[in-house]
Design a protein around this motif. Structure first.
Motif, PDB file in Angstrom:
ATOM      1  N   ILE B  78      -3.598  -6.443  -7.526  1.00 43.63           N
ATOM      2  CA  ILE B  78      -2.704  -6.335  -8.668  1.00 43.63           C
ATOM      3  C   ILE B  78      -2.193  -7.730  -9.003  1.00 43.63           C
ATOM      4  N   ASN B  79      -2.419  -8.156 -10.214  1.00 40.80           N
ATOM      5  CA  ASN B  79      -1.961  -9.474 -10.666  1.00 40.80           C
ATOM      6  C   ASN B  79      -0.692  -9.343 -11.507  1.00 40.80           C
ATOM      7  N   SER B  80       0.105 -10.378 -11.468  1.00 39.84           N
ATOM      8  CA  SER B  80       1.300 -10.456 -12.327  1.00 39.84           C
ATOM      9  C   SER B  80       2.113  -9.171 -12.290  1.00 39.84           C
ATOM     10  N   LEU B  81       2.561  -8.820 -11.116  1.00 40.97           N
ATOM     11  CA  LEU B  81       3.268  -7.555 -10.913  1.00 40.97           C
ATOM     12  C   LEU B  81       4.462  -7.402 -11.835  1.00 40.97           C
ATOM     13  N   GLU B  82       4.656  -6.168 -12.306  1.00 39.00           N
ATOM     14  CA  GLU B  82       5.772  -5.825 -13.186  1.00 39.00           C
ATOM     15  C   GLU B  82       6.635  -4.748 -12.527  1.00 39.00           C
ATOM     16  N   LEU B  83       7.856  -4.628 -13.018  1.00 38.73           N
ATOM     17  CA  LEU B  83       8.763  -3.630 -12.447  1.00 38.73           C
ATOM     18  C   LEU B  83       8.164  -2.223 -12.496  1.00 38.73           C
ATOM     19  N   GLY B  84       7.459  -1.928 -13.581  1.00 37.90           N
ATOM     20  CA  GLY B  84       6.877  -0.598 -13.757  1.00 37.90           C
ATOM     21  C   GLY B  84       5.725  -0.293 -12.812  1.00 37.90           C
ATOM     22  N   ASP B  85       5.310  -1.286 -12.075  1.00 42.02           N
ATOM     23  CA  ASP B  85       4.237  -1.047 -11.098  1.00 42.02           C
ATOM     24  C   ASP B  85       4.773  -0.428  -9.818  1.00 42.02           C
ATOM     25  N   SER B  86       6.080  -0.394  -9.677  1.00 38.21           N
ATOM     26  CA  SER B  86       6.686   0.216  -8.479  1.00 38.21           C
ATOM     27  C   SER B  86       6.303   1.682  -8.420  1.00 38.21           C
ATOM     28  N   ALA B  87       5.716   2.077  -7.321  1.00 42.68           N
ATOM     29  CA  ALA B  87       5.206   3.442  -7.147  1.00 42.68           C
ATOM     30  C   ALA B  87       4.606   3.537  -5.756  1.00 42.68           C
ATOM     31  N   VAL B  88       4.109   4.731  -5.438  1.00 44.08           N
ATOM     32  CA  VAL B  88       3.315   4.894  -4.216  1.00 44.08           C
ATOM     33  C   VAL B  88       1.851   4.959  -4.636  1.00 44.08           C
ATOM     34  N   TYR B  89       1.036   4.160  -3.996  1.00 43.66           N
ATOM     35  CA  TYR B  89      -0.386   4.106  -4.312  1.00 43.66           C
ATOM     36  C   TYR B  89      -1.172   4.757  -3.176  1.00 43.66           C
ATOM     37  N   PHE B  90      -2.018   5.704  -3.568  1.00 42.93           N
ATOM     38  CA  PHE B  90      -2.822   6.418  -2.581  1.00 42.93           C
ATOM     39  C   PHE B  90      -4.294   6.091  -2.768  1.00 42.93           C
ATOM     40  N   CYS B  91      -4.936   5.860  -1.669  1.00 42.61           N
ATOM     41  CA  CYS B  91      -6.382   5.736  -1.633  1.00 42.61           C
ATOM     42  C   CYS B  91      -6.937   7.082  -1.164  1.00 42.61           C
ATOM     43  N   ALA B  92      -8.109   7.449  -1.639  1.00 37.45           N
ATOM     44  CA  ALA B  92      -8.740   8.692  -1.214  1.00 37.45           C
ATOM     45  C   ALA B  92     -10.244   8.498  -1.173  1.00 37.45           C
ATOM     46  N   SER B  93     -10.917   9.408  -0.482  1.00 40.49           N
ATOM     47  CA  SER B  93     -12.374   9.380  -0.468  1.00 40.49           C
ATOM     48  C   SER B  93     -12.896  10.806  -0.511  1.00 40.49           C
ATOM     49  N   SER B  94     -14.138  10.954  -0.939  1.00 39.93           N
ATOM     50  CA  SER B  94     -14.793  12.259  -0.944  1.00 39.93           C
ATOM     51  C   SER B  94     -16.279  12.047  -0.708  1.00 39.93           C
ATOM     52  N   PRO B  95     -16.964  13.092  -0.263  1.00 42.15           N
ATOM     53  CA  PRO B  95     -18.390  12.955   0.045  1.00 42.15           C
ATOM     54  C   PRO B  95     -19.230  12.489  -1.134  1.00 42.15           C
ATOM     55  N   GLY B  96     -18.796  12.867  -2.335  1.00 42.94           N
ATOM     56  CA  GLY B  96     -19.541  12.471  -3.521  1.00 42.94           C
ATOM     57  C   GLY B  96     -18.724  12.763  -4.746  1.00 42.94           C
ATOM     58  N   GLN B  97     -19.238  12.388  -5.885  1.00 41.19           N
ATOM     59  CA  GLN B  97     -18.511  12.621  -7.124  1.00 41.19           C
ATOM     60  C   GLN B  97     -18.411  14.096  -7.448  1.00 41.19           C
ATOM     61  N   GLY B  98     -19.297  14.900  -6.922  1.00 43.40           N
ATOM     62  CA  GLY B  98     -19.275  16.319  -7.211  1.00 43.40           C
ATOM     63  C   GLY B  98     -18.343  17.096  -6.307  1.00 43.40           C
ATOM     64  N   SER B  99     -17.743  16.424  -5.342  1.00 44.58           N
ATOM     65  CA  SER B  99     -16.885  17.125  -4.395  1.00 44.58           C
ATOM     66  C   SER B  99     -15.435  16.772  -4.656  1.00 44.58           C
ATOM     67  N   TYR B 100     -14.608  17.774  -4.763  1.00 50.12           N
ATOM     68  CA  TYR B 100     -13.191  17.513  -4.959  1.00 50.12           C
ATOM     69  C   TYR B 100     -12.369  17.699  -3.712  1.00 50.12           C
ATOM     70  N   GLU B 101     -13.033  17.843  -2.579  1.00 44.48           N
ATOM     71  CA  GLU B 101     -12.301  17.837  -1.323  1.00 44.48           C
ATOM     72  C   GLU B 101     -12.087  16.381  -0.976  1.00 44.48           C
TER      73      GLU B 101
END
Lengths: 112, 113
Positions: B78-101
């Motif tokens: 993230i470049n040039s951080l702004e106040l509105g960027d304050s949040a919780v950021y989650f990373c996720a993974s799945s077996p493939g694009q067709g899987s929503y688990e």
């Protein structure tokens, strides 16, 4: 994009069944419906996924009517540990990246 | 073993700074994601990355850029951080694009002052 709407909160008691309905009126043909559970300070956790009719696993059931414009997550016999926020997710099966839309979440409080 | 891990867990920084959040998954999944969760708990997807194919949510400012050194990692710069960027950021993974688990990491709480 499929816009989803859920109730903001629901209260229940231990041992009762909790049903949470998500509305997704403009769901697309290829969209699946997935539900997640989130506890405070944790990432969401997958509960169940379906496309149509009924899906059941060891923790929940998902009911989807024929028109697929809504879905209902059913949690049987809830316990205190089921207190969490539940999210409905509607998205396409291919190149889903920017097409995934989470609902606003339903805060479920289970009371003793 | 943690399936999806993120570092740091908390990040406090000043406006205008550049920062990175790291994500690693040991599940052998092909697709990884970044989400932003705001103070009202709305979860919004920012990016998905599958086999070098990056799909960007068009509402994400170009100050945000994901970088994937290999299949098991998807970092967020993230470049040039702004106040509105304050949040919780989650990373996720799945077996493939067709899987929503999707399997989510524990989140990184970013506070911009």
């Amino acid at each position: 994009l499929a816009k989803t709407t859920q109730p903001i909160s629901m209260d229940s008691y231990e041992g009762q069944e909790v049903n949470i309905t998500c509305s997704h009126n403009n769901i697309a043909t290829n969209d699946y419906i997935t539900w997640y559970q989130q506890f405070p300070s944790q990432g969401p956790r997958f509960i169940i996924q379906g496309y149509k009719t009924k899906v059941t696993n060891e923790v929940a059931s998902l009911f989807i009517p024929a028109d697929r414009k809504s879905s209902t997550l059913s949690l049987p016999r809830v316990s205190l540990s089921d207190t969490a926020v539940y999210y409905c997710l509607v998205g396409a099966s291919k190149a889903a990246g920017n097409k995934l839309t989470f609902g606003g979440g339903t805060r479920v409080l289970v009371k003793p | 073993d943690t399936a999806v891990s993120q570092t740091p867990k908390y990040l406090v920084t000043q406006m205008g700074n550049d920062k990175s959040i790291k994500c690693e998954q040991n599940l052998g999944h092909d697709t990884m994601y970044w989400y932003k969760q705001d103070s009202k708990k709305f979860l919004k997807i920012m990016f998905s990355y599958n086999n070098k194919e990056l799909i960007i949510n068009e509402t994400v400012p170009n100050r945000f850029s994901p970088k994937s050194p290999d299949k098991a990692h998807l970092n967020l710069h993230i470049n040039s951080l702004e106040l509105g960027d304050s949040a919780v950021y989650f990373c996720a993974s799945s077996p493939g694009q067709g899987s929503y688990e999707q399997y989510f990491g524990p989140g990184t709480r970013l506070t911009v002052t």
